[in-house]
Structure formats: C-alpha cells, structure tokens
Design a protein around this motif. Sequence first.
Motif, mmCIF file in Angstrom:
data_model
loop_
_atom_site.group_PDB
_atom_site.id
_atom_site.type_symbol
_atom_site.label_atom_id
_atom_site.label_comp_id
_atom_site.label_asym_id
_atom_site.label_seq_id
_atom_site.Cartn_x
_atom_site.Cartn_y
_atom_site.Cartn_z
ATOM 1 N N ARG A 164 -1.154 4.690 15.472
ATOM 2 C CA ARG A 164 -1.301 3.235 15.412
ATOM 3 C C ARG A 164 -2.074 2.787 14.183
ATOM 4 O O ARG A 164 -1.914 1.665 13.717
ATOM 5 C CB ARG A 164 -1.991 2.727 16.677
ATOM 6 C CG ARG A 164 -1.138 2.863 17.944
ATOM 7 C CD ARG A 164 -1.895 2.473 19.180
ATOM 8 N NE ARG A 164 -3.031 3.359 19.421
ATOM 9 C CZ ARG A 164 -3.841 3.255 20.466
ATOM 10 N NH1 ARG A 164 -3.654 2.297 21.370
ATOM 11 N NH2 ARG A 164 -4.845 4.101 20.628
ATOM 12 N N GLU A 167 0.493 2.499 11.530
ATOM 13 C CA GLU A 167 1.317 1.330 11.839
ATOM 14 C C GLU A 167 0.585 0.043 11.477
ATOM 15 O O GLU A 167 1.190 -0.907 10.957
ATOM 16 C CB GLU A 167 1.683 1.334 13.321
ATOM 17 C CG GLU A 167 2.611 2.474 13.719
ATOM 18 C CD GLU A 167 2.811 2.546 15.225
ATOM 19 O OE1 GLU A 167 2.263 1.671 15.937
ATOM 20 O OE2 GLU A 167 3.495 3.481 15.679
ATOM 21 N N ALA A 168 -0.718 0.018 11.727
ATOM 22 C CA ALA A 168 -1.504 -1.169 11.374
ATOM 23 C C ALA A 168 -1.531 -1.370 9.858
ATOM 24 O O ALA A 168 -1.461 -2.503 9.362
ATOM 25 C CB ALA A 168 -2.929 -1.025 11.909
ATOM 26 N N ARG A 170 0.815 -0.473 7.761
ATOM 27 C CA ARG A 170 2.121 -0.983 7.351
ATOM 28 C C ARG A 170 2.294 -2.444 7.743
ATOM 29 O O ARG A 170 2.938 -3.220 7.024
ATOM 30 C CB ARG A 170 3.221 -0.122 7.974
ATOM 31 C CG ARG A 170 3.351 1.261 7.337
ATOM 32 C CD ARG A 170 4.608 1.966 7.774
ATOM 33 N NE ARG A 170 4.544 2.357 9.177
ATOM 34 C CZ ARG A 170 4.115 3.540 9.608
ATOM 35 N NH1 ARG A 170 3.694 4.439 8.718
ATOM 36 N NH2 ARG A 170 4.088 3.836 10.899
ATOM 37 N N ASP A 171 1.725 -2.834 8.875
ATOM 38 C CA ASP A 171 1.777 -4.245 9.284
ATOM 39 C C ASP A 171 1.026 -5.143 8.317
ATOM 40 O O ASP A 171 1.330 -6.344 8.191
ATOM 41 C CB ASP A 171 1.190 -4.413 10.693
ATOM 42 C CG ASP A 171 2.090 -3.810 11.763
ATOM 43 O OD1 ASP A 171 3.294 -3.615 11.479
ATOM 44 O OD2 ASP A 171 1.593 -3.520 12.869
ATOM 45 N N LEU A 172 0.030 -4.565 7.633
ATOM 46 C CA LEU A 172 -0.745 -5.311 6.639
ATOM 47 C C LEU A 172 -0.147 -5.171 5.234
ATOM 48 O O LEU A 172 -0.834 -5.361 4.235
ATOM 49 C CB LEU A 172 -2.197 -4.830 6.639
ATOM 50 C CG LEU A 172 -2.968 -5.112 7.940
ATOM 51 C CD1 LEU A 172 -4.326 -4.422 7.909
ATOM 52 C CD2 LEU A 172 -3.138 -6.615 8.129
ATOM 53 N N TYR A 173 1.150 -4.784 5.185
ATOM 54 C CA TYR A 173 1.945 -4.740 3.962
ATOM 55 C C TYR A 173 1.511 -3.623 3.007
ATOM 56 O O TYR A 173 1.701 -3.725 1.791
ATOM 57 C CB TYR A 173 1.905 -6.096 3.230
ATOM 58 C CG TYR A 173 2.363 -7.239 4.093
ATOM 59 C CD1 TYR A 173 3.728 -7.430 4.367
ATOM 60 C CD2 TYR A 173 1.444 -8.107 4.658
ATOM 61 C CE1 TYR A 173 4.147 -8.479 5.178
ATOM 62 C CE2 TYR A 173 1.847 -9.149 5.466
ATOM 63 C CZ TYR A 173 3.198 -9.326 5.725
ATOM 64 O OH TYR A 173 3.614 -10.351 6.547
ATOM 65 N N THR A 179 -0.543 3.711 2.216
ATOM 66 C CA THR A 179 -0.893 4.104 3.584
ATOM 67 C C THR A 179 -1.382 5.539 3.631
ATOM 68 O O THR A 179 -2.373 5.855 4.300
ATOM 69 C CB THR A 179 0.323 3.934 4.516
ATOM 70 O OG1 THR A 179 0.740 2.568 4.503
ATOM 71 C CG2 THR A 179 -0.015 4.345 5.938
#
Length: 267
Positions: A164, A167-168, A170-173, A179
């Motif tokens: 996660r 994933e977080a 990647r969610d923050l671009y 990453t």
Amino acid sequence: MPVLRWIRRNLIVIAGLLTLAYMILPNIVVMVFSFNKPNGRFNYAWQRFSLDAWKDPCGVADLCGSLGLSLRIAVWATVGATVLGTMIAFALVRYRFRARGAINSLIFLPMAMPEVVMAASLLTLFLNMGAELGFWTVLIAHIMFCLSFVVTAVKARVMSMDPRLEEAARDLYAGPVQTFVRVTFPIAAPGIAAGALLAFALSFDDFIITNFNAGSTVTFPMFVWGSAQRGTPVQINVIGTAMFVIAVAVVLVGQLIANRRKSNARK
C-alpha cells in the motif's frame, strides 16, 4: 534458595552470555597472540609481549598481497551477488511466472549442498569450458555461492513490505523510478545491506571453493592454510584482530544509526 530463583529468572540471559563468550573466545585468543613474540616458527605458545608484528603487519612475504586479493574478490563478489540477488528476490516475490516454484527451490541448493561438492562441480565446469583457473574463476564461483544468501535475505525483507505504500506513492503521481527510489529501495535497504554484508563475509572467508578453482592464485585463507604447514607468523593474528575489530565497529555503528532513527521516529 535465593540463588536458584535468581538463576531461573535470568536463565536466558546467562545462556546468551555463555554462548557469546564461547563464540568470542577464539577471537580473544587470536587477539592476545597478535602481541606474542614466539621463539620458533609457530605462534602456538605464549613467550613474551611484543609490538613487532603490529609495527610491520606486511613483514611476511605475500601476506598483504593475498589479503588485498581476497578483499578485491570479496568486494566484486559482493557487488555482483547483491545486484543479481536483489533483482531475483524482487522477481520471485512480485511476479508470477512459470517455474517460479522450481526456482524458489533451486535457490536453496547452494546453501544446502556441501561446499566440496560445489567446488568440484565448478572446477569440472571451468575445465570443460577451457577456462584458465585464477582470479576470474574464483570471482565467478564466489558470486554463484553468495547469490543464494543474498536472495534469501532480500526476499524476506521484500515479503514483509506493505504494497500500500507504493500504491500511495503512485496515487500521488510518482513515477515507477521515483517510487522505487523514494519508497521501495529505502524499505528494502536493510535486507539488501544484510545480504551484502553476508556475501562479503562468506567470500572473504571461503577456502574450499577457492582452493579448487584458484589455480596459482593465493587468497588470504589459502595463505593462512599454507603458512600453518610450515609456521604461523604473528602477522596473521594481527590481520585477524584488525578484521574482527572492524567488523565489530561496523555492527556497532549500524546499531547506533538504527537506534537514532527509531528515537527520531518516536519524536
């Protein structure tokens, strides 16, 4: 009785201290005899205190040359095994592919196989390939048997990582490279460092596999073995003591850094 009760309460601590003393005792003997001045060729009986060996650690012919060779092989073997082992560990944990289970099982073979069997197998391979035994055959052999230990150490760390967090990111671009650099690598770094340190120690200390595949090349463990046949110079104890002190210092520094990070995280 009070004494028996105290022993029962502290049995684990006592057992741990006794085990630690048992492990450190040979290193203490080596350290003490690095200050010895033997009368003959063999440094097996205490004669008198002397700093001669410490003042001239390279006073024995080929000793420092073999030590430098062992260090070079250990460094390059560590780099090669760490890079390959880290990639293999990530592939085995993160991806699903055919023969994944078989590869997982084969990774443990070098760890379970007797060293003399692996040494003879590698020698047969090099001779059939027509390779000249020397620095490169030793380096390839060391990378091969260190690889399993690195994969095991890194794989355990990667399996404990929380996906996660990536994933977080990647969610923050964050891109794949960002990453990995900012999230994945810092989390996996302790496992990678542990695998690298283990690979370095195994490579530097190896004798059996090296002896089969070295040809005329002489590493430090081979020099020590050869010296023991005709007389053990005190300088060998000096080098052993220096390596022990450096290893303890590295462990203590790493522990201090880890404790400081934990205390900063709590604040």
